[in-house]
Design a protein around this motif. Structure first.
Motif, PDB file in Angstrom:
ATOM      1  N   MET A   1       0.834  -1.195   0.000  1.00 37.86           N
ATOM      2  CA  MET A   1       0.000   0.000   0.000  1.00 37.86           C
ATOM      3  C   MET A   1       0.869   1.245   0.000  1.00 37.86           C
ATOM      4  N   THR A   2       0.398   2.285  -0.645  1.00 37.26           N
ATOM      5  CA  THR A   2       1.110   3.559  -0.663  1.00 37.26           C
ATOM      6  C   THR A   2       0.793   4.345   0.610  1.00 37.26           C
ATOM      7  N   PRO A   3       1.592   5.358   0.933  1.00 39.95           N
ATOM      8  CA  PRO A   3       1.276   6.196   2.094  1.00 39.95           C
ATOM      9  C   PRO A   3      -0.132   6.799   2.021  1.00 39.95           C
ATOM     10  N   LEU A   4      -0.521   7.286   0.853  1.00 42.90           N
ATOM     11  CA  LEU A   4      -1.854   7.866   0.698  1.00 42.90           C
ATOM     12  C   LEU A   4      -2.949   6.822   0.949  1.00 42.90           C
ATOM     13  N   ALA A   5      -2.776   5.634   0.418  1.00 50.12           N
ATOM     14  CA  ALA A   5      -3.763   4.570   0.614  1.00 50.12           C
ATOM     15  C   ALA A   5      -3.871   4.188   2.087  1.00 50.12           C
ATOM     16  N   ILE A   6      -2.755   4.159   2.791  1.00 48.50           N
ATOM     17  CA  ILE A   6      -2.773   3.812   4.217  1.00 48.50           C
ATOM     18  C   ILE A   6      -3.552   4.849   5.015  1.00 48.50           C
TER      19      ILE A   6
ATOM     20  N   ILE B   1     -11.528  14.663   1.656  1.00 45.10           N
ATOM     21  CA  ILE B   1     -10.567  14.390   0.596  1.00 45.10           C
ATOM     22  C   ILE B   1      -9.165  14.515   1.187  1.00 45.10           C
ATOM     23  N   VAL B   2      -8.324  13.512   0.943  1.00 41.63           N
ATOM     24  CA  VAL B   2      -6.944  13.509   1.429  1.00 41.63           C
ATOM     25  C   VAL B   2      -6.015  13.579   0.220  1.00 41.63           C
ATOM     26  N   THR B   3      -5.026  14.483   0.289  1.00 41.98           N
ATOM     27  CA  THR B   3      -4.055  14.657  -0.784  1.00 41.98           C
ATOM     28  C   THR B   3      -2.649  14.621  -0.192  1.00 41.98           C
ATOM     29  N   ARG B   4      -1.766  13.869  -0.812  1.00 38.23           N
ATOM     30  CA  ARG B   4      -0.368  13.873  -0.385  1.00 38.23           C
ATOM     31  C   ARG B   4       0.288  15.117  -0.965  1.00 38.23           C
ATOM     32  N   ILE B   5       0.904  15.928  -0.104  1.00 38.76           N
ATOM     33  CA  ILE B   5       1.486  17.188  -0.549  1.00 38.76           C
ATOM     34  C   ILE B   5       3.004  17.240  -0.419  1.00 38.76           C
TER      35      ILE B   5
ATOM     36  N   SER C   1       5.560  11.359   5.260  1.00 36.00           N
ATOM     37  CA  SER C   1       4.798  12.007   4.192  1.00 36.00           C
ATOM     38  C   SER C   1       3.923  13.093   4.795  1.00 36.00           C
ATOM     39  N   ARG C   2       3.659  14.136   3.992  1.00 37.57           N
ATOM     40  CA  ARG C   2       2.796  15.240   4.414  1.00 37.57           C
ATOM     41  C   ARG C   2       1.489  15.180   3.636  1.00 37.57           C
ATOM     42  N   PHE C   3       0.397  15.574   4.300  1.00 40.58           N
ATOM     43  CA  PHE C   3      -0.931  15.478   3.715  1.00 40.58           C
ATOM     44  C   PHE C   3      -1.753  16.733   3.965  1.00 40.58           C
TER      45      PHE C   3
ATOM     46  N   TYR D   1     -13.465  23.002   5.584  1.00 40.28           N
ATOM     47  CA  TYR D   1     -12.428  23.214   6.592  1.00 40.28           C
ATOM     48  C   TYR D   1     -11.283  22.292   6.204  1.00 40.28           C
ATOM     49  N   GLN D   2     -10.051  22.698   6.501  1.00 38.85           N
ATOM     50  CA  GLN D   2      -8.917  21.863   6.132  1.00 38.85           C
ATOM     51  C   GLN D   2      -7.783  22.020   7.133  1.00 38.85           C
ATOM     52  N   PHE D   3      -6.894  21.014   7.127  1.00 37.96           N
ATOM     53  CA  PHE D   3      -5.674  21.066   7.929  1.00 37.96           C
ATOM     54  C   PHE D   3      -4.599  20.249   7.233  1.00 37.96           C
ATOM     55  N   THR D   4      -3.369  20.426   7.681  1.00 40.67           N
ATOM     56  CA  THR D   4      -2.247  19.659   7.148  1.00 40.67           C
ATOM     57  C   THR D   4      -1.578  18.902   8.289  1.00 40.67           C
ATOM     58  N   GLY D   5      -0.907  17.824   7.921  1.00 34.73           N
ATOM     59  CA  GLY D   5      -0.218  17.040   8.926  1.00 34.73           C
ATOM     60  C   GLY D   5       0.781  16.085   8.308  1.00 34.73           C
TER      61      GLY D   5
END
Length: 126
Positions: free
Chosen positions: A1-6, A33-37, A49-51, A113-117
């Motif tokens: 699995m990729t980081p995004l999939a996990i 919605i989750v996006t790898r950034i 990884s950052r999201f 609303y959004q956040f990063t982590g």
């Protein structure tokens, strides 16, 4: 699995709303919605990884509430392939691109609303 999939899998298990990586064609009233950034250079045995996590709902109050729920689920998602998880603690509304009743997606009745982590994964997870 990729980081995004996990990450999508972990949030899907923790939440009662749909979680995806793209805007659904048939949009439910609330969704995430989750996006790898980005990511950092892997270290021995782990990678980070950052999201960006976006929380959509019909009203500003519902979007804020969903954002709070998703943020709490995010912070409690440690375990399995997720060795460590953190937030930038920047949960906030995303202003719509235009004035009036259009939401963050440009549609009436949609607020975000959004956040990063960041998430540190055990390398053997991929």
């Amino acid at each position: 699995m990729t980081p995004l999939a996990i990450v999508v899998q972990a949030l899907t298990r923790a939440l009662d709303v749909p979680v995806s990586t793209i805007m659904p064609t048939d949009r439910p009233p609330q969704h995430v919605i989750v996006t790898r950034i980005g990511s950092s250079e892997p270290t021995f045995g782990t990678s980070i990884s950052r999201f960006l996590v976006e929380c959509f709902a019909p009203s500003p109050l519902e979007a804020e509430q969903l954002g709070e729920e998703v943020h709490a689920a995010w912070l409690s998602s440690r375990g399995g392939s997720i060795h460590w998880i953190d937030s930038d603690h920047n949960l906030a509304p995303y202003d719509p691109p235009s004035t009036g009743s259009a939401g963050a997606t440009g549609e009436a009745g949609v607020r975000r609303y959004q956040f990063t982590g960041s998430v540190q994964f055990l390398d053997r997870a991929f």
